[in-house]
Design an enzyme around this catalytic site. Sequence first.
Site, short mmCIF file in Angstrom:
data_model
loop_
_atom_site.label_atom_id
_atom_site.label_comp_id
_atom_site.label_asym_id
_atom_site.label_seq_id
_atom_site.Cartn_x
_atom_site.Cartn_y
_atom_site.Cartn_z
N GLU A 97 42.62 43.41 53.67
CA GLU A 97 43.10 44.77 53.41
C GLU A 97 43.10 45.03 51.92
O GLU A 97 43.68 44.26 51.15
CB GLU A 97 44.49 44.95 54.00
CG GLU A 97 45.23 46.21 53.54
CD GLU A 97 44.46 47.50 53.81
OE1 GLU A 97 44.29 48.30 52.88
OE2 GLU A 97 44.02 47.67 54.97
N VAL A 150 36.66 43.95 49.75
CA VAL A 150 35.38 43.34 50.11
C VAL A 150 34.28 43.93 49.24
O VAL A 150 34.16 45.16 49.11
CB VAL A 150 35.07 43.55 51.60
CG1 VAL A 150 33.66 43.05 51.94
CG2 VAL A 150 36.11 42.83 52.45
N GLY A 156 41.93 50.99 63.96
CA GLY A 156 40.90 50.14 64.54
C GLY A 156 41.05 48.69 64.14
O GLY A 156 40.88 47.78 64.97
N HIS A 193 40.55 63.82 57.55
CA HIS A 193 39.99 63.09 58.69
C HIS A 193 38.47 62.97 58.54
O HIS A 193 37.70 63.61 59.25
CB HIS A 193 40.35 63.81 59.99
CG HIS A 193 41.83 63.97 60.17
ND1 HIS A 193 42.43 65.16 60.48
CD2 HIS A 193 42.84 63.06 60.06
CE1 HIS A 193 43.74 64.99 60.57
NE2 HIS A 193 44.01 63.73 60.31
N GLY A 209 45.73 54.02 57.45
CA GLY A 209 46.12 55.41 57.55
C GLY A 209 47.42 55.64 58.28
O GLY A 209 48.07 56.67 58.08
N GLY A 250 37.08 54.77 62.40
CA GLY A 250 36.66 56.17 62.48
C GLY A 250 35.19 56.39 62.22
O GLY A 250 34.65 57.44 62.61
#
Length: 567
Positions: free
Chosen positions: A35, A228, A16, A454, A86, A487
């Site tokens: 990241e 973050v 995403g 997942h 991922g 996700g």
Amino acid sequence: MAHKHYDVLVIGSGFGGSASALRLSEKGYKVGVLEAGRRWNAQEFAGSNWNLRNSIWAPRLGLTGTQRISIIGKVTVFSAAGVGGGSLIYGNTLYEPLPEFYTDRAWAHITDWRDELAPFYDQAKRMLGVNQNPRLWRADDVLRSVAEDLGVAETFHPTDVGVFFNEGKEGVEVDDPYFGGAGPRRAGCVHCARCMTGCPFNAKNTTDRNYLHLAEGLGAEVHPLTTVTRIRPRAGGGYEVSTERSNGVLRKRRRTFTADQVVLAAAARGTQDLLHKMKDSGDLPHLSDRLGELTRSNSEAILTVASRIHTDMAQGVAITSSIHPEPTTHVEVVKYGSGQDALFPLSVPMVDGGPLRALRFLLTIVRHPLAFARSLWPFGGADRGVILLVMQSLDNSLTSFRRRGRLTTRQGTGEPNPTWIPIGHKVARMFASKVKGDTGAVGTDVLNIPSTAHYIGGAVIGDSPATGVVDAWQRVYGHPGLHVIDGAAVTANLGVNPSLTITAQAERALAFWPNKGEQDPRPALGSAYTRIAPVAPRNPAVPEHAPAALRLGPTPPQASSASMSTS
């Protein structure tokens, strides 16, 4: 240090996040990507995953590898860290979901999701280079035999995977095969099964070789090893994002970024944790009370089979084939590359769920001491063994929340998240009988804490703040300019690996953003949903003639009458 300002800050660089970076850069936005993990090149994946510094993510211990393992209340979660998220260590498998995903009661009333997502699945497949696995191996023959014994032979099929195959020229580097010369050179897969510890041969279609590579070519800036810690609204609009160095123990190197808009794409685990923290602290007080609900494990079980006679399991791509022993249950055969044995000590003898499970596990050790002893010996595990990944499209869920400063979960709405899947155990035993092997499961299963690779949901799509955290365009209710594009916004269990769906949902959400400076075609946040036409970017990164060129699809019939706003 002076604040760095962006039009859009993207938190996370997986499916995403990388899609967000590209599509928004194409529309003229100045994009920054934060990241938590480090940047990798193919050569750094060449070693064994016994080198924990390069395989496990535990930055406070000096470990900055790709594999993150977390126990989050009622579930053990395997996730990733690194530029590419991922995609660096997933099993490459890119399926569209089972039918129940589209009709789940949590969101089916909003629109016809199968119809809406169809062109974006197509786009995501072309961007991720989806093709069918061309080779089958011993483990696949065994899985096919299991399917035949179960009477579901017709459900056996090779996987659809995001890997560059150049059969007959394995390992040979060629010019960009996907993006008309805008992408990097690639090399054909050598079928070494090392996909889930990082591909050292430049064959795996990770997001740093497609979406993120193209985004950086348009000026997007990536800040690795940047965690973050806080998001809060700025006076006058936009957001202030506080960060610290991910592996900084004594020197945190704290830094503040500002942005007009923020996309949370830190994977469901990271996005949930940040949003819960900001809601509890009062920094984002208007987040929906539905935050954390409909967290899903994809209704998964992670089982193992270790053969006592075969030592040739570590072949092919990581996931080469799958079956459907039941209409709502999907089982894949999964492999690690030879010598990549470091996670096999997590497996213990498999015990069915039900009363006194821990006691029955101890009795199993007493009754089968040799099998237990074999489970303690990890060396050669990848050559002898396979993982059977069991996934379901059933409506069960968890609810996530923070307790004592840590993310945790409890059983959620609908059916409870399963602590074991009987048909999965049956398949594992049938597979084991055919290879003279021992069955196993992740050790926390014994405590009725199932495992998943997942972890999804928890900031799901709803038609109002009473039913979801984000609207159908994945804008966060209560906080304009905040978006969830990962996700966490997957609203239902899929019964398949979620990476393609995360990417397709991202492509769809981003297709309706305006070009920078233009009027926003989306109705105001909180308005009733209506279908609108997607917005073509001013500066597409991929030439029209290339296989992965952007194709936005037909204009929906309602679009001509869609309302316009500047929200």
